[in-house]
Motif scaffolding. Structure first.
Motif: not given
Length: 115
Positions: A45-55
């Motif tokens: 969940a944290v990794a997906s949120r980080v990826r979304a934030g990065k995008a």
């Protein structure tokens, strides 16, 4: 007869303790498995949120770059237009341009003087 009952009771107690130890070990393994699973889910969940934030950050940066380039091009065109206008005025009235430059220089000199 008290002796055999005590030995039987001790044997039952030992068996119950062994069963309890086995149950506690199984419970520990189950809790560890649950913790691993939950930890992996939280990490995902944290990794997906980080990826979304990065995008989102990359998209915002790209938008800012586009806006900056547009502003730069507009400023460049305006500066070229002003330069052309100033050049035309200087060609039409060279003495007035020189006197204006002297006046502006004199004012800057007065303003920058230390008191």
């Amino acid at each position: 007869m008290a002796q055999p009952n005590a030995q039987e009771d001790f044997a039952k107690l030992s068996a119950d303790l062994a069963t309890l130890r086995s149950d506690v070990a199984k419970l520990t393994e189950t809790l560890a498995a649950i913790a691993r699973t939950e930890g992996e889910a939280a990490a995902d969940a944290v990794a997906s949120r980080v990826r979304a934030g990065k995008a989102r950050a990359e998209a915002a940066a790209a938008g800012l770059v586009d806006e900056g380039l547009t502003a730069y091009e507009d400023a460049k065109e305006r500066a070229q237009a002003i330069t052309g206008d100033v050049g035309a005025v200087i060609e039409r009235n060279p003495y007035g341009a020189v006197l204006t430059a002297l006046g502006v220089g004199f004012l800057f000199g007065l303003l920058s003087r230390s008191r």
